[in-house]
Design an enzyme around this catalytic site. Structure first.
Site, PDB file in Angstrom:
ATOM      1  N   THR A 115       0.847  -1.202   0.000  1.00 43.13           N
ATOM      2  CA  THR A 115       0.000   0.000   0.000  1.00 43.13           C
ATOM      3  C   THR A 115       0.883   1.253   0.000  1.00 43.13           C
ATOM      4  OG1 THR A 115      -0.442   0.185   2.366  1.00 43.13           O
ATOM      5  CG2 THR A 115      -1.828  -1.365   1.109  1.00 43.13           C
ATOM      6  N   GLU A 133       1.246  -3.231   4.535  1.00 41.76           N
ATOM      7  CA  GLU A 133       0.352  -2.074   4.671  1.00 41.76           C
ATOM      8  C   GLU A 133       1.166  -0.780   4.872  1.00 41.76           C
ATOM      9  OE1 GLU A 133      -2.210  -0.459   4.646  1.00 41.76           O
ATOM     10  OE2 GLU A 133      -3.980  -1.712   4.505  1.00 41.76           O
ATOM     11  N   HIS A 134       0.447   0.315   5.047  1.00 43.17           N
ATOM     12  CA  HIS A 134       1.029   1.653   5.056  1.00 43.17           C
ATOM     13  C   HIS A 134       2.111   1.872   6.125  1.00 43.17           C
ATOM     14  CE1 HIS A 134      -1.022   2.816   8.772  1.00 43.17           C
ATOM     15  NE2 HIS A 134      -1.927   1.951   8.362  1.00 43.17           N
ATOM     16  N   ASP A 135       3.030   2.745   5.815  1.00 37.74           N
ATOM     17  CA  ASP A 135       4.028   3.260   6.771  1.00 37.74           C
ATOM     18  C   ASP A 135       4.912   2.170   7.379  1.00 37.74           C
ATOM     19  OD1 ASP A 135       3.202   6.091   6.702  1.00 37.74           O
ATOM     20  OD2 ASP A 135       1.330   5.313   7.541  1.00 37.74           O
TER      21      ASP A 135
END
Ligand code: UDP
Length: 211
Positions: A115, A133-135
């Protein structure tokens, strides 16, 4: 002639070659394997490293398709010393969102999703149906087995291995959940807290494996 070698003609490499064939149209595709191997594997010549090096070519690149991260590191160093570059292999249906920075030599299998706002080091392997997923911040030579799920704000250090179907809980912004260097997350584990360097965790919730 350009040559691309898929390094490893075992399970991992034979799963990567069809992706390479789909992605690369301007190079001759071969396997490289230093073990006992037939001269042809799934329709492609299979060379030893020495044969690969000795083959005349305008350019040579490899994808290191071996799941053991220590072997990937050793072979990547050997390639670099010999002036052989790395090619990223990515299935056509990989989803990558915004601001993803991926190091050299990654292999992204079918149905992988990365992402947004993610940093990943060199020679990352993301197997079938795994996601990041993010970050997240992921080091070098990290391996995700099929279906590994890494939720947002997670820090994964070099050489960690995330087993098939394992889930890593989301960390917090500024306080990521950490998976240590060389840590192993067992198949199907659910990781709810930090895993120290070199530790293997299993189960739900994941706990260190004791003998
Ligand atoms: N291999 C190699 N050079 C090395 C180490 C391993 O060519 O220095 C090859 C090995 O001969 C084998 C493959 O890498 O064919 C690794 O296969 P394995 O089944 O152990 O793992 P996977 O394919 O799942 O990564």
């Amino acid at each position: 002639m350009k040559i691309v070698g898929v390094y490893g003609a075992s399970g991992c490499g034979r799963g990567v070659m069809p992706l390479a064939r789909h992605q690369i149209s301007d190079a001759y595709l071969v396997f490289i394997d230093d073990g006992d191997h037939p001269s042809m594997v799934n329709g492609h010549p299979c060379h030893s490293w020495d044969e690969f090096l000795a083959t005349p070519a305008e350019s040579k690149q490899v994808a290191i398709a071996i799941s053991d991260s220590r072997i990937r590191k050793r072979l990547s160093e050997k390639c670099a010393v010999n002036g052989v570059g790395f090619v990223e292999i990515r299935a056509g249906n990989v989803v990558e969102m915004d601001d993803v920075v991926l190091g050299p030599g990654a292999i992204l299998s079918p149905f992988v999703t990365l992402t947004s706002n993610i940093r990943i080091g060199s020679h990352f392997h993301a197997n079938l149906y795994s996601y990041v997923e993010h970050d997240c911040l992921i080091g070098d030579y990290v391996t995700f087995a099929p279906g590994a799920r890494c939720n947002g704000n997670v820090l994964i250090k070099d050489h960690a291995y995330i087993g098939a179907g394992a889930t890593i809980r989301q960390g917090k912004p500024g306080s990521p959940l950490r998976i240590g260097k060389g840590a192993i997350v067992g198949m199907g584990a659910v990781v709810t807290k930090d895993v120290p360097d070199g530790v293997t965790v299993v189960g739900i919730p994941a706990r260190p494996l004791t003998k």
